[in-house]
Design a protein around this motif. Structure first.
Motif, mmCIF file in Angstrom:
data_model
loop_
_atom_site.group_PDB
_atom_site.id
_atom_site.type_symbol
_atom_site.label_atom_id
_atom_site.label_comp_id
_atom_site.label_asym_id
_atom_site.label_seq_id
_atom_site.Cartn_x
_atom_site.Cartn_y
_atom_site.Cartn_z
ATOM 1 N N SER A 97 7.257 -3.630 11.890
ATOM 2 C CA SER A 97 8.405 -4.552 11.844
ATOM 3 C C SER A 97 8.429 -5.353 10.542
ATOM 4 O O SER A 97 9.505 -5.599 9.991
ATOM 5 N N VAL A 98 7.267 -5.733 10.017
ATOM 6 C CA VAL A 98 7.292 -6.476 8.746
ATOM 7 C C VAL A 98 7.747 -5.588 7.595
ATOM 8 O O VAL A 98 8.459 -6.046 6.688
ATOM 9 N N MET A 99 7.378 -4.309 7.645
ATOM 10 C CA MET A 99 7.805 -3.419 6.571
ATOM 11 C C MET A 99 9.298 -3.112 6.703
ATOM 12 O O MET A 99 9.999 -2.941 5.709
ATOM 13 N N ARG A 100 9.773 -3.066 7.937
ATOM 14 C CA ARG A 100 11.199 -2.851 8.156
ATOM 15 C C ARG A 100 12.009 -4.040 7.584
ATOM 16 O O ARG A 100 13.018 -3.847 6.918
ATOM 17 N N ALA A 101 11.505 -5.236 7.841
ATOM 18 C CA ALA A 101 12.178 -6.427 7.306
ATOM 19 C C ALA A 101 12.173 -6.392 5.777
ATOM 20 O O ALA A 101 13.177 -6.705 5.127
ATOM 21 N N ARG A 102 11.047 -5.981 5.204
ATOM 22 C CA ARG A 102 10.966 -5.916 3.745
ATOM 23 C C ARG A 102 11.916 -4.840 3.196
ATOM 24 O O ARG A 102 12.549 -5.033 2.142
ATOM 25 N N ALA A 103 12.040 -3.734 3.919
ATOM 26 C CA ALA A 103 12.957 -2.672 3.480
ATOM 27 C C ALA A 103 14.394 -3.195 3.465
ATOM 28 O O ALA A 103 15.159 -2.922 2.524
ATOM 29 N N LEU A 104 14.763 -3.949 4.492
ATOM 30 C CA LEU A 104 16.119 -4.514 4.539
ATOM 31 C C LEU A 104 16.338 -5.484 3.376
ATOM 32 O O LEU A 104 17.381 -5.455 2.720
ATOM 33 N N GLU A 105 15.338 -6.314 3.102
ATOM 34 C CA GLU A 105 15.435 -7.250 1.961
ATOM 35 C C GLU A 105 15.653 -6.511 0.647
ATOM 36 O O GLU A 105 16.383 -6.984 -0.222
#
Lengths: 246, 246
Positions: A97-105
Protein backbone atom coordinates in the motif's frame (compact mmCIF):
# COMPACT_ATOMS: atom_id res chain seq x y z
CA UNK A 1 30.68 -10.19 8.56
CA UNK A 2 34.37 -9.95 7.70
CA UNK A 3 34.88 -6.18 7.87
CA UNK A 4 38.62 -6.52 7.26
CA UNK A 5 38.03 -8.31 3.95
CA UNK A 6 35.98 -5.36 2.73
CA UNK A 7 38.43 -2.70 3.94
CA UNK A 8 41.35 -4.57 2.34
CA UNK A 9 39.85 -4.14 -1.11
CA UNK A 10 40.81 -0.47 -0.86
CA UNK A 11 37.57 0.47 -2.60
CA UNK A 12 36.53 4.12 -2.75
CA UNK A 13 32.86 3.25 -2.10
CA UNK A 14 30.67 0.37 -1.00
CA UNK A 15 27.44 -0.87 -2.52
CA UNK A 16 25.85 -2.80 0.32
CA UNK A 17 23.06 -5.32 0.20
CA UNK A 18 20.55 -5.03 3.05
CA UNK A 19 18.69 -8.24 4.07
CA UNK A 20 21.12 -10.97 5.01
CA UNK A 21 24.07 -8.58 4.77
CA UNK A 22 23.50 -5.57 7.07
CA UNK A 23 20.50 -7.03 8.88
CA UNK A 24 18.78 -10.35 9.54
CA UNK A 25 15.16 -9.82 10.49
CA UNK A 26 15.26 -6.97 13.00
CA UNK A 27 18.85 -7.56 14.08
CA UNK A 28 21.97 -5.82 12.81
CA UNK A 29 24.66 -8.17 11.60
CA UNK A 30 27.80 -8.25 13.74
CA UNK A 31 30.36 -5.81 12.33
CA UNK A 32 27.85 -3.87 10.22
CA UNK A 33 28.10 -0.80 12.46
CA UNK A 34 31.92 -0.82 12.23
CA UNK A 35 31.80 -1.20 8.46
CA UNK A 36 29.47 1.77 8.05
CA UNK A 37 31.58 3.87 10.43
CA UNK A 38 34.71 3.04 8.41
CA UNK A 39 33.12 4.22 5.19
CA UNK A 40 31.33 7.29 6.58
CA UNK A 41 29.71 8.93 3.54
CA UNK A 42 31.20 6.54 0.99
CA UNK A 43 28.58 3.82 0.94
CA UNK A 44 25.09 3.22 -0.39
CA UNK A 45 22.58 0.48 0.29
CA UNK A 46 21.20 -1.22 -2.83
CA UNK A 47 18.38 -3.57 -1.96
CA UNK A 48 15.79 -5.64 -3.78
CA UNK A 49 13.30 -4.55 -1.10
CA UNK A 50 10.13 -3.62 -2.95
CA UNK A 51 7.62 -3.08 -0.17
CA UNK A 52 9.08 -0.28 1.98
CA UNK A 53 10.00 3.35 1.45
CA UNK A 54 13.67 4.32 1.92
CA UNK A 55 12.59 6.46 4.90
CA UNK A 56 11.05 3.40 6.57
CA UNK A 57 14.15 1.31 5.94
CA UNK A 58 16.39 4.09 7.34
CA UNK A 59 14.24 4.17 10.47
CA UNK A 60 14.43 0.39 10.85
CA UNK A 61 18.22 0.50 10.43
CA UNK A 62 18.43 3.23 13.08
CA UNK A 63 16.48 0.98 15.47
CA UNK A 64 19.18 -1.66 14.85
CA UNK A 65 21.86 0.92 15.63
CA UNK A 66 22.86 1.47 11.99
CA UNK A 67 22.87 5.03 10.71
CA UNK A 68 22.03 5.29 6.99
CA UNK A 69 20.34 8.36 5.48
CA UNK A 70 17.26 7.54 3.39
CA UNK A 71 18.90 9.32 0.44
CA UNK A 72 21.58 6.62 0.43
CA UNK A 73 19.07 3.73 0.18
CA UNK A 74 18.19 2.56 -3.33
CA UNK A 75 15.35 0.04 -3.49
CA UNK A 76 14.04 -2.09 -6.35
CA UNK A 77 10.52 -0.94 -5.50
CA UNK A 78 11.34 2.74 -5.88
CA UNK A 79 13.29 2.10 -9.08
CA UNK A 80 10.29 0.20 -10.47
CA UNK A 81 7.96 3.09 -9.68
CA UNK A 82 10.31 5.55 -11.38
CA UNK A 83 10.43 3.31 -14.45
CA UNK A 84 6.61 3.07 -14.50
CA UNK A 85 6.27 6.84 -14.12
CA UNK A 86 8.56 7.39 -17.10
CA UNK A 87 6.66 4.98 -19.33
CA UNK A 88 3.16 6.31 -18.68
CA UNK A 89 1.52 2.97 -19.54
CA UNK A 90 -1.74 1.86 -17.89
CA UNK A 91 -0.46 -0.36 -15.10
CA UNK A 92 -1.96 -3.02 -12.88
CA UNK A 93 0.24 -2.65 -9.78
CA UNK A 94 0.46 -5.51 -7.27
CA UNK A 95 2.53 -3.71 -4.68
CA UNK A 96 2.36 -2.80 -1.00
CA UNK A 97 0.00 0.00 0.00
CA UNK A 98 2.84 2.46 0.66
CA UNK A 99 4.35 1.74 -2.73
CA UNK A 100 0.95 2.13 -4.34
CA UNK A 101 0.58 5.54 -2.70
CA UNK A 102 4.04 6.51 -3.92
CA UNK A 103 3.18 5.35 -7.45
CA UNK A 104 0.10 7.59 -7.44
CA UNK A 105 2.19 10.54 -6.21
CA UNK A 106 4.63 9.96 -9.06
CA UNK A 107 1.79 9.98 -11.59
CA UNK A 108 1.74 6.29 -12.52
CA UNK A 109 -1.56 5.50 -14.29
CA UNK A 110 -3.01 2.67 -12.20
CA UNK A 111 -5.76 0.46 -13.64
CA UNK A 112 -7.45 -2.79 -12.67
CA UNK A 113 -8.17 -4.06 -16.20
CA UNK A 114 -6.82 -3.62 -19.72
CA UNK A 115 -3.33 -2.94 -18.41
CA UNK A 116 -0.32 -2.54 -20.70
CA UNK A 117 1.91 -3.44 -17.78
CA UNK A 118 1.47 -5.67 -14.76
CA UNK A 119 3.94 -4.51 -12.10
CA UNK A 120 4.65 -6.65 -9.08
CA UNK A 121 6.62 -6.20 -5.89
CA UNK A 122 6.49 -8.04 -2.58
CA UNK A 123 2.90 -7.43 -1.60
CA UNK A 124 1.84 -9.06 1.67
CA UNK A 125 -1.77 -8.57 0.55
CA UNK A 126 -1.20 -10.80 -2.51
CA UNK A 127 -4.00 -13.31 -2.85
CA UNK A 128 -5.75 -15.62 -5.29
CA UNK A 129 -8.08 -13.00 -6.86
CA UNK A 130 -5.04 -10.79 -7.54
CA UNK A 131 -3.24 -13.77 -9.06
CA UNK A 132 -6.26 -14.44 -11.25
CA UNK A 133 -6.48 -10.87 -12.47
CA UNK A 134 -2.75 -10.52 -13.09
CA UNK A 135 -2.53 -13.85 -14.93
CA UNK A 136 -5.41 -12.91 -17.21
CA UNK A 137 -3.92 -9.48 -17.96
CA UNK A 138 -0.57 -11.09 -18.84
CA UNK A 139 -2.40 -13.71 -20.89
CA UNK A 140 -4.00 -10.90 -22.88
CA UNK A 141 -0.70 -9.24 -23.62
CA UNK A 142 0.28 -7.06 -20.67
CA UNK A 143 4.03 -6.88 -20.02
CA UNK A 144 5.04 -8.30 -16.64
CA UNK A 145 7.52 -6.13 -14.75
CA UNK A 146 8.92 -7.38 -11.44
CA UNK A 147 10.78 -5.31 -8.88
CA UNK A 148 13.02 -8.33 -8.36
CA UNK A 149 13.12 -12.12 -8.72
CA UNK A 150 14.39 -13.06 -5.27
CA UNK A 151 12.35 -16.01 -4.05
CA UNK A 152 12.73 -15.29 -0.34
CA UNK A 153 14.75 -13.33 2.16
CA UNK A 154 15.73 -14.27 5.70
CA UNK A 155 13.24 -13.32 8.39
CA UNK A 156 13.36 -13.52 12.17
CA UNK A 157 14.21 -16.69 14.08
CA UNK A 158 15.41 -18.63 11.07
CA UNK A 159 12.21 -18.25 9.08
CA UNK A 160 12.03 -17.24 5.44
CA UNK A 161 9.96 -14.41 4.02
CA UNK A 162 8.52 -15.09 0.55
CA UNK A 163 9.77 -12.53 -1.92
CA UNK A 164 8.54 -11.11 -5.21
CA UNK A 165 10.04 -13.97 -7.21
CA UNK A 166 7.68 -16.47 -5.60
CA UNK A 167 4.68 -14.33 -6.56
CA UNK A 168 6.05 -13.91 -10.08
CA UNK A 169 6.39 -17.70 -10.31
CA UNK A 170 2.67 -18.08 -9.60
CA UNK A 171 1.67 -15.43 -12.15
CA UNK A 172 3.90 -16.81 -14.91
CA UNK A 173 2.70 -20.36 -14.25
CA UNK A 174 -0.96 -19.39 -14.31
CA UNK A 175 -0.52 -17.19 -17.39
CA UNK A 176 1.59 -19.76 -19.25
CA UNK A 177 4.28 -17.16 -19.88
CA UNK A 178 7.99 -16.88 -19.20
CA UNK A 179 8.51 -13.21 -20.01
CA UNK A 180 9.32 -10.87 -17.20
CA UNK A 181 11.35 -7.65 -17.00
CA UNK A 182 13.37 -7.40 -13.80
CA UNK A 183 14.13 -4.00 -12.25
CA UNK A 184 16.22 -4.95 -9.21
CA UNK A 185 19.49 -6.81 -8.82
CA UNK A 186 21.08 -8.43 -10.81
CA UNK A 187 19.86 -5.66 -13.16
CA UNK A 188 22.37 -2.80 -12.99
CA UNK A 189 19.94 0.09 -12.38
CA UNK A 190 20.22 0.31 -8.61
CA UNK A 191 24.00 0.24 -8.75
CA UNK A 192 24.09 2.96 -11.42
CA UNK A 193 21.81 5.19 -9.36
CA UNK A 194 23.94 4.62 -6.26
CA UNK A 195 27.28 5.18 -8.01
CA UNK A 196 25.96 8.41 -9.52
CA UNK A 197 24.92 9.64 -6.09
CA UNK A 198 28.29 8.67 -4.61
CA UNK A 199 30.28 10.11 -7.52
CA UNK A 200 32.24 6.88 -7.80
CA UNK A 201 33.08 4.62 -10.73
CA UNK A 202 32.11 0.97 -10.71
CA UNK A 203 35.77 0.00 -11.01
CA UNK A 204 36.59 1.77 -7.74
CA UNK A 205 33.61 0.33 -5.86
CA UNK A 206 32.92 -2.99 -4.21
CA UNK A 207 29.61 -4.82 -3.91
CA UNK A 208 29.02 -6.55 -0.56
CA UNK A 209 26.19 -9.06 -0.38
CA UNK A 210 25.02 -12.51 0.63
CA UNK A 211 23.49 -13.57 -2.68
CA UNK A 212 25.83 -14.60 -5.51
CA UNK A 213 22.87 -14.76 -7.95
CA UNK A 214 21.96 -11.10 -7.41
CA UNK A 215 24.82 -9.25 -5.69
CA UNK A 216 27.59 -11.30 -7.27
CA UNK A 217 26.09 -11.21 -10.74
CA UNK A 218 25.52 -7.47 -10.46
CA UNK A 219 29.15 -6.87 -9.48
CA UNK A 220 30.29 -8.90 -12.49
CA UNK A 221 27.97 -6.90 -14.79
CA UNK A 222 29.24 -3.49 -13.74
CA UNK A 223 32.89 -4.49 -13.23
CA UNK A 224 33.01 -3.99 -9.48
CA UNK A 225 34.75 -6.25 -6.99
CA UNK A 226 32.45 -8.50 -4.98
CA UNK A 227 32.86 -9.45 -1.35
CA UNK A 228 30.43 -12.24 -0.46
CA UNK A 229 29.24 -12.38 3.11
CA UNK A 230 27.94 -15.44 4.84
CA UNK A 231 26.33 -14.24 7.99
CA UNK A 232 25.92 -16.51 10.96
CA UNK A 233 25.86 -14.02 13.83
CA UNK A 234 23.72 -11.00 14.56
CA UNK A 235 24.37 -8.12 16.94
CA UNK A 236 21.95 -8.81 19.76
CA UNK A 237 22.68 -5.38 21.24
CA UNK A 238 20.48 -3.94 18.52
CA UNK A 239 17.54 -6.05 19.62
CA UNK A 240 17.95 -5.26 23.31
CA UNK A 241 18.36 -1.56 22.52
CA UNK A 242 15.14 -1.70 20.58
CA UNK A 243 13.37 -3.58 23.35
CA UNK A 244 14.34 -0.90 25.86
CA UNK A 245 12.99 1.88 23.66
CA UNK A 246 9.56 0.30 23.50
CA UNK B 1 -15.94 -32.32 -29.63
CA UNK B 2 -15.58 -35.06 -32.21
CA UNK B 3 -18.01 -37.64 -30.79
CA UNK B 4 -17.54 -39.95 -33.79
CA UNK B 5 -13.79 -40.18 -33.16
CA UNK B 6 -14.45 -41.42 -29.64
CA UNK B 7 -17.15 -43.90 -30.66
CA UNK B 8 -14.93 -45.26 -33.45
CA UNK B 9 -12.35 -46.43 -30.91
CA UNK B 10 -14.79 -49.16 -29.91
CA UNK B 11 -13.77 -48.73 -26.30
CA UNK B 12 -15.77 -50.45 -23.57
CA UNK B 13 -15.55 -47.45 -21.28
CA UNK B 14 -14.57 -43.79 -21.31
CA UNK B 15 -12.43 -41.87 -18.86
CA UNK B 16 -13.47 -38.28 -19.46
CA UNK B 17 -11.70 -35.11 -18.44
CA UNK B 18 -13.98 -32.35 -17.16
CA UNK B 19 -12.80 -28.73 -17.60
CA UNK B 20 -12.06 -27.99 -21.23
CA UNK B 21 -13.48 -31.35 -22.32
CA UNK B 22 -17.08 -31.71 -21.08
CA UNK B 23 -17.47 -28.10 -19.96
CA UNK B 24 -15.94 -24.68 -20.46
CA UNK B 25 -16.78 -22.39 -17.58
CA UNK B 26 -20.50 -22.93 -17.00
CA UNK B 27 -21.20 -24.16 -20.53
CA UNK B 28 -21.42 -27.73 -21.76
CA UNK B 29 -19.20 -28.45 -24.74
CA UNK B 30 -21.06 -29.17 -27.99
CA UNK B 31 -21.53 -32.91 -28.36
CA UNK B 32 -20.85 -33.74 -24.70
CA UNK B 33 -24.50 -34.67 -24.07
CA UNK B 34 -24.53 -37.02 -27.09
CA UNK B 35 -21.27 -38.64 -26.00
CA UNK B 36 -22.59 -39.34 -22.49
CA UNK B 37 -25.87 -40.69 -23.89
CA UNK B 38 -23.93 -43.05 -26.19
CA UNK B 39 -21.97 -44.49 -23.29
CA UNK B 40 -24.82 -44.64 -20.75
CA UNK B 41 -23.26 -46.24 -17.65
CA UNK B 42 -19.89 -46.93 -19.25
CA UNK B 43 -18.06 -43.71 -18.50
CA UNK B 44 -16.43 -41.96 -15.58
CA UNK B 45 -15.21 -38.40 -15.16
CA UNK B 46 -11.62 -38.12 -13.91
CA UNK B 47 -10.75 -34.54 -13.12
CA UNK B 48 -7.91 -32.63 -11.51
CA UNK B 49 -10.54 -30.49 -9.82
CA UNK B 50 -9.44 -30.12 -6.21
CA UNK B 51 -11.83 -27.56 -4.79
CA UNK B 52 -15.30 -29.08 -5.22
CA UNK B 53 -17.10 -32.17 -3.96
CA UNK B 54 -18.27 -34.72 -6.56
CA UNK B 55 -21.85 -33.88 -5.56
CA UNK B 56 -21.28 -30.21 -6.39
CA UNK B 57 -19.72 -31.08 -9.74
CA UNK B 58 -22.62 -33.41 -10.57
CA UNK B 59 -25.06 -30.59 -9.79
CA UNK B 60 -23.11 -28.16 -11.97
CA UNK B 61 -23.07 -30.68 -14.83
CA UNK B 62 -26.82 -31.17 -14.45
CA UNK B 63 -27.28 -27.38 -14.76
CA UNK B 64 -25.37 -27.65 -18.06
CA UNK B 65 -27.68 -30.44 -19.19
CA UNK B 66 -25.15 -33.23 -18.56
CA UNK B 67 -26.27 -36.13 -16.38
CA UNK B 68 -23.39 -37.67 -14.39
CA UNK B 69 -23.91 -39.38 -11.01
CA UNK B 70 -21.57 -38.09 -8.28
CA UNK B 71 -20.37 -41.67 -7.77
CA UNK B 72 -18.90 -41.59 -11.28
CA UNK B 73 -16.85 -38.41 -10.65
CA UNK B 74 -13.28 -38.96 -9.43
CA UNK B 75 -11.48 -35.78 -8.37
CA UNK B 76 -7.85 -35.12 -7.50
CA UNK B 77 -9.00 -33.31 -4.37
CA UNK B 78 -10.94 -36.29 -3.04
CA UNK B 79 -8.12 -38.68 -3.92
CA UNK B 80 -5.69 -36.42 -2.03
CA UNK B 81 -7.90 -36.44 1.05
CA UNK B 82 -8.14 -40.23 0.95
CA UNK B 83 -4.36 -40.45 0.70
CA UNK B 84 -3.94 -38.07 3.65
CA UNK B 85 -6.48 -40.02 5.71
CA UNK B 86 -4.55 -43.24 5.10
CA UNK B 87 -1.22 -41.73 6.10
CA UNK B 88 -2.32 -40.17 9.38
CA UNK B 89 0.45 -37.56 9.27
CA UNK B 90 0.00 -34.08 10.80
CA UNK B 91 -1.00 -32.04 7.76
CA UNK B 92 -1.10 -28.36 6.92
CA UNK B 93 -3.93 -28.32 4.36
CA UNK B 94 -4.27 -25.41 1.95
CA UNK B 95 -7.55 -26.42 0.38
CA UNK B 96 -11.02 -25.03 -0.17
CA UNK B 97 -13.34 -24.86 2.83
CA UNK B 98 -15.51 -27.75 1.59
CA UNK B 99 -12.47 -29.93 1.08
CA UNK B 100 -11.20 -28.97 4.52
CA UNK B 101 -14.51 -30.04 6.03
CA UNK B 102 -14.32 -33.33 4.12
CA UNK B 103 -10.75 -33.87 5.35
CA UNK B 104 -11.91 -33.43 8.94
CA UNK B 105 -14.77 -35.88 8.36
CA UNK B 106 -12.28 -38.41 7.02
CA UNK B 107 -10.10 -38.03 10.11
CA UNK B 108 -7.16 -36.18 8.57
CA UNK B 109 -5.07 -34.63 11.36
CA UNK B 110 -4.97 -30.95 10.43
CA UNK B 111 -2.34 -28.66 11.96
CA UNK B 112 -1.07 -25.12 11.36
CA UNK B 113 2.55 -25.70 12.41
CA UNK B 114 5.04 -28.58 12.66
CA UNK B 115 3.35 -30.40 9.79
CA UNK B 116 4.78 -33.59 8.32
CA UNK B 117 2.83 -32.89 5.15
CA UNK B 118 1.77 -29.69 3.40
CA UNK B 119 -1.20 -30.54 1.18
CA UNK B 120 -2.38 -28.09 -1.43
CA UNK B 121 -5.34 -27.91 -3.78
CA UNK B 122 -6.88 -25.00 -5.65
CA UNK B 123 -7.82 -22.75 -2.78
CA UNK B 124 -9.41 -19.45 -3.78
CA UNK B 125 -8.57 -18.17 -0.28
CA UNK B 126 -4.85 -18.69 -0.91
CA UNK B 127 -2.89 -15.63 0.18
CA UNK B 128 0.53 -14.39 1.17
CA UNK B 129 0.39 -15.43 4.85
CA UNK B 130 -0.57 -18.96 3.74
CA UNK B 131 2.31 -18.95 1.26
CA UNK B 132 4.66 -17.85 4.04
CA UNK B 133 3.51 -20.56 6.42
CA UNK B 134 3.57 -23.31 3.79
CA UNK B 135 7.03 -22.30 2.51
CA UNK B 136 8.46 -22.33 6.02
CA UNK B 137 6.94 -25.73 6.80
CA UNK B 138 8.41 -27.16 3.58
CA UNK B 139 11.72 -25.50 4.37
CA UNK B 140 11.74 -27.30 7.69
CA UNK B 141 11.14 -30.68 6.14
CA UNK B 142 7.42 -31.12 5.52
CA UNK B 143 6.57 -33.12 2.40
CA UNK B 144 4.63 -31.13 -0.21
CA UNK B 145 1.67 -33.01 -1.68
CA UNK B 146 -0.32 -31.38 -4.49
CA UNK B 147 -3.72 -32.46 -5.72
CA UNK B 148 -2.47 -31.65 -9.23
CA UNK B 149 0.06 -29.52 -11.09
CA UNK B 150 -2.23 -27.95 -13.69
CA UNK B 151 -1.33 -24.27 -13.94
CA UNK B 152 -4.75 -23.06 -15.04
CA UNK B 153 -8.05 -24.21 -16.45
CA UNK B 154 -10.38 -22.40 -18.83
CA UNK B 155 -12.95 -20.14 -17.20
CA UNK B 156 -15.87 -18.19 -18.60
CA UNK B 157 -15.58 -15.74 -21.48
CA UNK B 158 -12.09 -16.76 -22.50
CA UNK B 159 -10.52 -16.12 -19.11
CA UNK B 160 -8.19 -18.48 -17.31
CA UNK B 161 -8.61 -19.75 -13.76
CA UNK B 162 -5.34 -20.24 -11.86
CA UNK B 163 -4.95 -23.83 -10.76
CA UNK B 164 -3.08 -25.65 -8.03
CA UNK B 165 0.13 -25.78 -10.07
CA UNK B 166 0.46 -22.00 -9.94
CA UNK B 167 0.14 -22.03 -6.15
CA UNK B 168 2.63 -24.90 -5.93
CA UNK B 169 5.05 -22.85 -8.06
CA UNK B 170 4.93 -20.04 -5.50
CA UNK B 171 5.47 -22.39 -2.53
CA UNK B 172 8.36 -24.27 -4.16
CA UNK B 173 10.02 -21.01 -5.21
CA UNK B 174 9.71 -19.48 -1.75
CA UNK B 175 10.86 -22.67 -0.02
CA UNK B 176 13.74 -23.26 -2.43
CA UNK B 177 12.53 -26.79 -3.09
CA UNK B 178 11.59 -28.83 -6.13
CA UNK B 179 10.05 -31.84 -4.42
CA UNK B 180 6.34 -32.37 -4.77
CA UNK B 181 4.15 -35.47 -4.82
CA UNK B 182 1.30 -35.21 -7.31
CA UNK B 183 -1.99 -36.98 -6.69
CA UNK B 184 -3.97 -36.07 -9.80
CA UNK B 185 -3.37 -36.65 -13.49
CA UNK B 186 -0.89 -37.60 -14.94
CA UNK B 187 -0.60 -39.81 -11.83
CA UNK B 188 -2.61 -42.97 -12.45
CA UNK B 189 -4.67 -43.05 -9.22
CA UNK B 190 -7.84 -41.43 -10.55
CA UNK B 191 -7.91 -43.71 -13.57
CA UNK B 192 -7.39 -46.80 -11.42
CA UNK B 193 -10.26 -45.81 -9.11
CA UNK B 194 -12.51 -45.14 -12.08
CA UNK B 195 -11.64 -48.36 -13.94
CA UNK B 196 -12.27 -50.36 -10.77
CA UNK B 197 -15.68 -48.77 -10.41
CA UNK B 198 -16.48 -49.40 -14.07
CA UNK B 199 -15.13 -52.94 -14.01
CA UNK B 200 -13.11 -52.24 -17.14
CA UNK B 201 -9.48 -52.81 -18.02
CA UNK B 202 -7.25 -49.93 -19.10
CA UNK B 203 -6.63 -51.65 -22.42
CA UNK B 204 -10.36 -51.59 -23.23
CA UNK B 205 -10.84 -47.96 -22.16
CA UNK B 206 -10.13 -44.64 -23.80
CA UNK B 207 -9.09 -41.39 -22.16
CA UNK B 208 -10.71 -38.25 -23.61
CA UNK B 209 -9.20 -34.91 -22.66
CA UNK B 210 -7.87 -31.55 -23.77
CA UNK B 211 -4.49 -31.66 -22.05
CA UNK B 212 -1.76 -33.85 -23.56
CA UNK B 213 0.46 -33.24 -20.49
CA UNK B 214 -2.08 -34.71 -18.09
CA UNK B 215 -4.74 -36.68 -19.98
CA UNK B 216 -2.42 -37.85 -22.75
CA UNK B 217 0.40 -38.78 -20.40
CA UNK B 218 -2.02 -40.64 -18.14
CA UNK B 219 -3.38 -42.66 -21.07
CA UNK B 220 0.18 -43.60 -22.06
CA UNK B 221 0.96 -44.65 -18.46
CA UNK B 222 -1.98 -47.00 -18.08
CA UNK B 223 -2.03 -48.27 -21.67
CA UNK B 224 -5.33 -46.75 -22.72
CA UNK B 225 -6.07 -45.11 -26.03
CA UNK B 226 -6.20 -41.32 -25.95
CA UNK B 227 -8.57 -39.10 -27.91
CA UNK B 228 -7.49 -35.49 -27.65
CA UNK B 229 -10.19 -32.86 -27.88
CA UNK B 230 -9.67 -29.29 -28.91
CA UNK B 231 -12.81 -27.49 -27.99
CA UNK B 232 -13.81 -24.28 -29.70
CA UNK B 233 -17.58 -24.37 -29.33
CA UNK B 234 -19.84 -24.62 -26.34
CA UNK B 235 -23.48 -25.58 -26.13
CA UNK B 236 -25.20 -22.28 -25.40
CA UNK B 237 -28.49 -24.11 -24.76
CA UNK B 238 -27.05 -25.10 -21.39
CA UNK B 239 -26.48 -21.48 -20.43
CA UNK B 240 -29.96 -20.34 -21.46
CA UNK B 241 -31.53 -23.32 -19.69
CA UNK B 242 -29.68 -22.35 -16.56
CA UNK B 243 -30.70 -18.72 -16.93
CA UNK B 244 -34.38 -19.71 -17.09
CA UNK B 245 -34.10 -21.82 -13.96
CA UNK B 246 -32.80 -18.91 -11.87
Amino acid sequence: MDVAAVVETGADALLLDLDGTLTIGEHAVCGADRLLASYADRFAVITNNSSDLPETIAQRLAECGLSVPASRIFTAGMAMIEALAERQAPTLALVSSVMRARALERGVLLVDKHAHTVAIGRDAAFDYPMLTNAANEVRYGARLVASNLDNNHPGSSGTIVPETGALVAAILAAAGSQDVEVIGKPSVRLAELALDALGCSAARSVVVGDNPATDGALAASIGSAFVPVMVRTVDVRSASRRARVR
